[in-house]
Motif scaffolding. Structure first.
Motif, mmCIF file in Angstrom:
data_model
loop_
_atom_site.group_PDB
_atom_site.id
_atom_site.type_symbol
_atom_site.label_atom_id
_atom_site.label_comp_id
_atom_site.label_asym_id
_atom_site.label_seq_id
_atom_site.Cartn_x
_atom_site.Cartn_y
_atom_site.Cartn_z
ATOM 1 N N TRP A 30 5.629 1.421 8.524
ATOM 2 C CA TRP A 30 4.308 1.923 8.128
ATOM 3 C C TRP A 30 3.835 1.194 6.864
ATOM 4 N N MET A 31 4.744 1.004 5.919
ATOM 5 C CA MET A 31 4.362 0.362 4.668
ATOM 6 C C MET A 31 4.053 -1.120 4.841
ATOM 7 N N LEU A 32 4.674 -1.732 5.862
ATOM 8 C CA LEU A 32 4.483 -3.171 6.070
ATOM 9 C C LEU A 32 3.339 -3.467 7.034
ATOM 10 N N GLN A 33 2.622 -2.427 7.427
ATOM 11 C CA GLN A 33 1.458 -2.597 8.292
ATOM 12 C C GLN A 33 0.446 -3.548 7.664
ATOM 13 N N ARG A 34 -0.263 -4.292 8.505
ATOM 14 C CA ARG A 34 -1.125 -5.318 7.957
ATOM 15 C C ARG A 34 -2.313 -4.760 7.173
ATOM 16 N N TYR A 69 -3.421 -1.228 6.632
ATOM 17 C CA TYR A 69 -3.357 -0.042 5.798
ATOM 18 C C TYR A 69 -2.003 0.098 5.110
ATOM 19 N N GLY A 70 -1.134 -0.861 5.328
ATOM 20 C CA GLY A 70 0.199 -0.769 4.729
ATOM 21 C C GLY A 70 0.138 -0.896 3.217
ATOM 22 N N VAL A 71 0.971 -0.127 2.551
ATOM 23 C CA VAL A 71 0.904 -0.078 1.094
ATOM 24 C C VAL A 71 1.376 -1.401 0.477
ATOM 25 N N VAL A 72 2.260 -2.106 1.167
ATOM 26 C CA VAL A 72 2.748 -3.372 0.620
ATOM 27 C C VAL A 72 1.608 -4.369 0.470
ATOM 28 N N ASN A 73 0.823 -4.501 1.542
ATOM 29 C CA ASN A 73 -0.296 -5.443 1.474
ATOM 30 C C ASN A 73 -1.401 -4.961 0.542
#
Lengths: 310, 294
Positions: A144-148, A150-154
């Protein structure tokens, strides 16, 4: 054990003193009874399966029809199975990234945490928490975090003006993402093993080195590292065995994709064995993988012994 | 040397860098947990808001309700709990029984048998995967099987399929043996003189002394059992038998993922082990260190 050096006093009232060998007999009988459940399960679920897997690897078996003996056919087919070798290559690539990163990060963090400064217990606890959560839950949250979009990482990267890729949907980045997530998960365990190892390095060596004017780097290089050799060996060994059997994260985060970028050897074995019911062929693959693990472990052992000599 | 020691500002700078670095790592380690909880509490519209919302402005528990109503998550929870608990009980009892024998009783072949058992730690799990599946499937006289193990599903789709193969792990035996070896041996003599059976000596005298070790092993085994994934995935195809870890997969259909309930479910899946960890973290770290320095 010193248990039997103590002899029963000859005056003990209920039973007269006996000779040692006779006294041993009920004890041995009890002992065999005590270990039989553990050893029975060991026979049934470790020894028998290993032998069975070997036999099975020379046969064709789909559960529904009887076992058919096919000799070396599975192994012959294995040699030309590009998909399996891709899985092996992926795992090799993964291990090549994962194991050194693990050693470097966990040793570095353990060195930091072993300093007598306030707050180290807090950090130690925090770093260990990912290790207790399940690989599936961890991988789920990370995907989920690495989603393009809405991911929090991006989103975080975007704050620095960096346009992050679709980490898991991109065949160039998917494996790096898995390395990162498994590192996140495994770091805590290795840190604690290193901390235990560091606690065993004698203080006086550092004091002596300091008196001789050694720099911190020199004490690390010539005292810490050599003393931690066994620990490093242990961590490398466990990390390697784990790396070769990468499955959970690849299954949850990428289903082996995109393309076949994160298809691992275990993933292949799982698919061949349990979705295509080619039990014999999957056994041959498992055997080859186990053999690879064994060879790499032995190599590691050998390298370790060599470094121990010098 | 002395000159270098007097430079104080450098020390402060060092401390700032040191704690700064550790804090950065700590943020990365903790972020997934934070993000999991925050997402699970946001209404759907806020989950996908473009400037990322670090703090839930509107809190809702609808995703938790959904996690338990659209998917039989309570059932998965029960399955996982029962299997993990059975695994703990089996390992504590069988592991200490065998560990005690290997540590304190004398019998022919003791060391060789122990080493054999210990060697199973080195057997990669992947190699036993398929044969163990077949063994469980063809277990005679259970799950509709006849004496030859044909006709039914054997132990597949039952708790046994997960509990039995791991009921007396090599780690449990090794761990308990190490602990039993640290106990004094003179306790046993008086009991033997009084004619107590070997089992009674183990059960009444030595086992109660093992409470700390049993707690450690229990916590460890529970965590391992709760977190199992690949093996349950293989031996259960009855949806009623699915575990929480397998259950997490059920929130994604056809490449669309329902992130709210999925994160809520992830919180629920992580919670038991995290709670155990918070209350028993000393045991956790000790046992890890213990395995590393054997």
């Amino acid at each position: 054990m010193t248990l039997h050096k103590t002899t029963t006093p000859a005056t003990s009232p209920p039973r007269p003193a006996r000779r040692r060998s006779r006294l041993l007999r009920p004890e041995a009988r009890a002992a065999l009874l005590f270990i039989s459940p553990a050893m029975g399960l060991f026979l049934l679920f470790t020894v028998a399966p290993v032998v069975f897997a070997f036999v099975l690897s020379f046969s064709r078996y789909d559960i529904l029809t009887p076992v058919r003996w096919v000799g070396l056919a599975n192994y012959a087919r294995l040699l030309t199975d590009d998909l399996f070798w891709l899985g092996v290559r992926n795992v090799g690539f993964y291990a090549l990234l994962y194991v050194p990163s693990m050693i470097a990060c966990s040793l570095g963090l353990a060195l930091a945490l072993s300093r007598p400064k306030p707050g180290m217990v807090f950090f130690r606890t925090l770093f260990y928490i990912p290790a207790v959560t399940s690989s599936v839950a961890g991988a789920t949250v990370w995907s989920w975090m690495l989603q393009r979009d809405y991911g929090v990482v991006n989103q975080v990267l975007g704050a620095f003006g960096i346009q992050g890729p679709a980490w898991l949907a991109n065949s160039d980045t998917a494996m790096y993402a898995i390395v990162f997530v498994t590192l996140w998960q495994g770091l805590g365990g290795s840190i604690i093993i290193y901390l235990a190892g560091l606690a065993g390095v004698p203080r006086y060596l550092y004091e002596a080195a300091a008196l001789d004017g050694a720099t911190p780097w020199q004490s690390f290089r010539f005292i810490t590292l050599p003393t931690l050799r066994t620990t490093t060996f242990f961590v490398t060994f466990m990390t390697l065995i784990g790396a070769f059997q990468l499955f959970d994260q690849a299954y949850v985060m990428t289903q082996g994709g995109p393309g076949y970028a994160t298809t691992t050897a275990v993933y292949q074995i799982y698919q061949n064995g349990f979705t295509q019911l080619q039990m014999g062929y999957a056994s041959a693959q498992a055997f080859v993988l186990a053999l690879a693990i064994l060879v790499v472990s032995l190599l590691n052992l050998r390298l370790n012994r060599d470094s121990g000599v010098t | 040397m002395l000159a270098r020691k007097r430079v104080k500002p450098l020390g402060v700078l060092g401390d700032v860098l040191f704690y700064g670095g550790l804090t950065l790592v700590a943020l990365v380690m903790a972020l997934p947990f934070y993000w999991m909880v925050v997402t699970s509490l946001k209404p759907n519209a806020d989950i996908f808001r473009d400037p990322v919302q670090w703090w839930p402005e509107r809190v809702t528990f609808e995703h938790y309700v959904k996690a338990f109503t659209t998917v039989p998550f309570a059932r998965y929870f029960y399955n996982s709990f029962v299997m993990a608990a059975l695994g703990v009980l089996a390992n504590l009892f069988l592991g200490s029984l065998a560990g005690y024998a290997f540590a304190r009783l004398r019998f022919p072949g003791r060391e060789a048998l122990f080493r054999m058992k210990l060697a199973s730690l080195l057997v990669p799990g992947i190699i036993t995967l398929i044969p163990t599946f077949i063994i469980l499937r063809t277990f005679p006289l259970v799950g509709g099987n006849d004496l030859a193990g044909q006709g039914g599903y054997g132990l597949l789709n039952s708790y046994w399929a997960v509990v039995l193969p791991g009921a007396a792990g090599a780690f449990a035996v090794f761990f308990m043996r190490q602990f039993f070896r640290t106990l004094p041996d003179d306790l046993v003599d008086a009991a033997r003189v009084d004619g107590a059976s070997e089992f009674l000596i183990f059960w009444r005298i030595y086992l109660p002394l093992c409470r700390p070790a049993l707690a450690t092993l229990g916590i460890f085994t529970f965590q391992a059992g709760w977190n199992l994934f690949l093996w349950p995935l293989i031996v259960f195809n009855d949806p009623d038998m699915a575990t929480v870890q397998m259950g997490l997969q059920s929130f994604s259909f056809n490449h669309t993922t329902d992130y709210g309930p999925l994160m809520a479910a992830s919180v629920v899946v992580s919670l038991p082990v995290l709670l155990v960890f918070v209350f028993a973290q000393r045991y956790f770290t000790q046992s890890i260190a213990f395995t590393g320095t054997k």
